[in-house]
Design a protein around this motif. Sequence first.
Motif, short mmCIF file in Angstrom:
data_model
loop_
_atom_site.label_atom_id
_atom_site.label_comp_id
_atom_site.label_asym_id
_atom_site.label_seq_id
_atom_site.Cartn_x
_atom_site.Cartn_y
_atom_site.Cartn_z
N TYR A 78 0.72 -1.17 -0.04
CA TYR A 78 -0.08 -0.08 -0.03
C TYR A 78 0.93 1.14 0.00
CZ TYR A 78 -3.72 3.23 1.27
OH TYR A 78 -4.55 4.29 1.43
N ILE A 211 -8.32 -9.18 -5.58
CA ILE A 211 -8.75 -8.05 -4.29
C ILE A 211 -9.53 -8.72 -3.31
CG2 ILE A 211 -9.87 -5.92 -3.74
CD1 ILE A 211 -7.28 -5.77 -5.28
N ASP A 212 -10.72 -9.58 -3.83
CA ASP A 212 -11.39 -10.28 -2.63
C ASP A 212 -10.43 -11.09 -1.89
OD1 ASP A 212 -14.14 -9.80 -2.62
OD2 ASP A 212 -14.68 -10.99 -4.29
N HIS A 215 -8.07 -9.28 0.31
CA HIS A 215 -8.75 -8.44 1.42
C HIS A 215 -9.02 -9.45 2.54
CE1 HIS A 215 -12.64 -7.91 3.51
NE2 HIS A 215 -12.27 -6.80 3.39
N SER A 216 -9.13 -10.68 2.28
CA SER A 216 -9.40 -11.69 3.16
C SER A 216 -8.02 -11.90 4.01
CB SER A 216 -10.12 -12.91 2.92
OG SER A 216 -11.44 -12.70 2.26
N GLY A 219 -7.25 -9.09 6.29
CA GLY A 219 -8.09 -9.19 7.61
C GLY A 219 -7.73 -10.46 8.62
N PHE A 284 -6.35 -2.26 5.12
CA PHE A 284 -7.54 -3.29 5.22
C PHE A 284 -8.84 -2.39 4.76
CE2 PHE A 284 -10.97 -5.30 7.71
CZ PHE A 284 -11.31 -6.39 6.94
N ASP A 285 -9.01 -1.48 5.52
CA ASP A 285 -10.14 -0.46 5.41
C ASP A 285 -10.13 -0.34 3.72
OD1 ASP A 285 -10.83 -0.95 7.84
OD2 ASP A 285 -10.19 0.81 8.76
N LEU A 287 -9.23 -1.67 1.08
CA LEU A 287 -9.54 -2.82 0.48
C LEU A 287 -10.95 -3.19 0.59
CD1 LEU A 287 -6.53 -5.19 1.05
CD2 LEU A 287 -7.18 -4.33 -1.18
N ASP A 288 -11.41 -3.10 1.72
CA ASP A 288 -12.76 -3.33 2.15
C ASP A 288 -13.68 -2.49 1.43
OD1 ASP A 288 -14.80 -5.10 3.59
OD2 ASP A 288 -15.33 -3.22 4.75
N TYR A 290 -13.19 -0.57 -1.33
CA TYR A 290 -13.06 -0.82 -2.78
C TYR A 290 -13.79 -2.06 -3.20
CZ TYR A 290 -11.08 -1.31 -7.55
OH TYR A 290 -11.04 -1.38 -8.84
N ARG A 291 -13.83 -3.19 -2.51
CA ARG A 291 -14.56 -4.35 -3.10
C ARG A 291 -16.03 -4.28 -3.02
NH1 ARG A 291 -15.62 -7.14 1.48
NH2 ARG A 291 -16.29 -9.41 0.18
#
Length: 320
Positions: A78, A211-212, A215-216, A219, A284-285, A287-288, A290-291
Amino acid sequence: MFGNMQEMKILMIGNQNSGKTTYMASSYGLIKEGKFGFYICADEDTDFLLTKLCNSIKSGSYPVPSDKRQSYEFDLYYYQQPVLSFEWLDYYGGVISESKSEQLMTDIDEADAVMLFIEADALLRNDKKVTQLRRILYLIGRKLMEIEHFFNVIIVLTKYDIVGTSTSLEDVCRPLSQFSESIQGKENVYFRIVPVSCTSSGFVNVDLPLIDVLHSGVGIKCLGYMAAAKAQYDRALEYNGKRGVVDWAVSKLFGLQTNGEIADEAAKNMQQQLALFAQIEGPFDKLDEYRKNYEIKIPHNTTVRQSGEKRTKRSRFGTL
């Protein structure tokens, strides 16, 4: 970060010619250039290979199918901050029809995500390729009943631009309904179906599956830091209550740490874990966000596939 232990393992599974290598190269080329502050990188050899393949895809030439199990390592950043290291394992298409799959089952046990690649047109026609794939769907579904850690299953519908404009996404996905229903009750499983297209006319929804999954991964890393911080907090609280003169005397007599020193050390470790958590909470936020706000498109175009793939006319892109 290369050479360090990978923090996430992603499996790519699909028939030969299902577009796994095309997808990996396309998504790498897309996110390498930067997406909302994020980018991924690889070692020099992998970067050269995937960048070359991505450029070829943009000009209408597609990579030959993989005939072996290949592993690649990547880092997610990032801006200039390292966020996550991950291994991406590309399975050869022949695993779909093999009767023995011990290595695949072991890899699923050790993985955090499976990307299952299915040609959209083949799925719609429910042809032989899909019949072979049902065995893998069954094996994955059975494994998911045993897995207790958080797990991602992303079905990537490749070459979706071949599907006619009169056919709905629901119609294409209908053969997957039994598998979808079988895993929907698993709270530790994240499941999504994404139609994608990688052609010289452009890349559609290509970044979303990766990205999905990432993101996990970020997290889970956040939760790990918080769990470690909580454990150190509990340890500091426990030993802080045991401070005293007797503790000090006994510890000095036998050359051991005092309870107070143990408590202080635990408190210091807790702060270190909280600092690590703070470093990736923001990414993380992002990515969350965006998806969650991603607008999934239905790809159609008029280009022609080359390099051994069927030459098929396409209609223009349409959006939901």
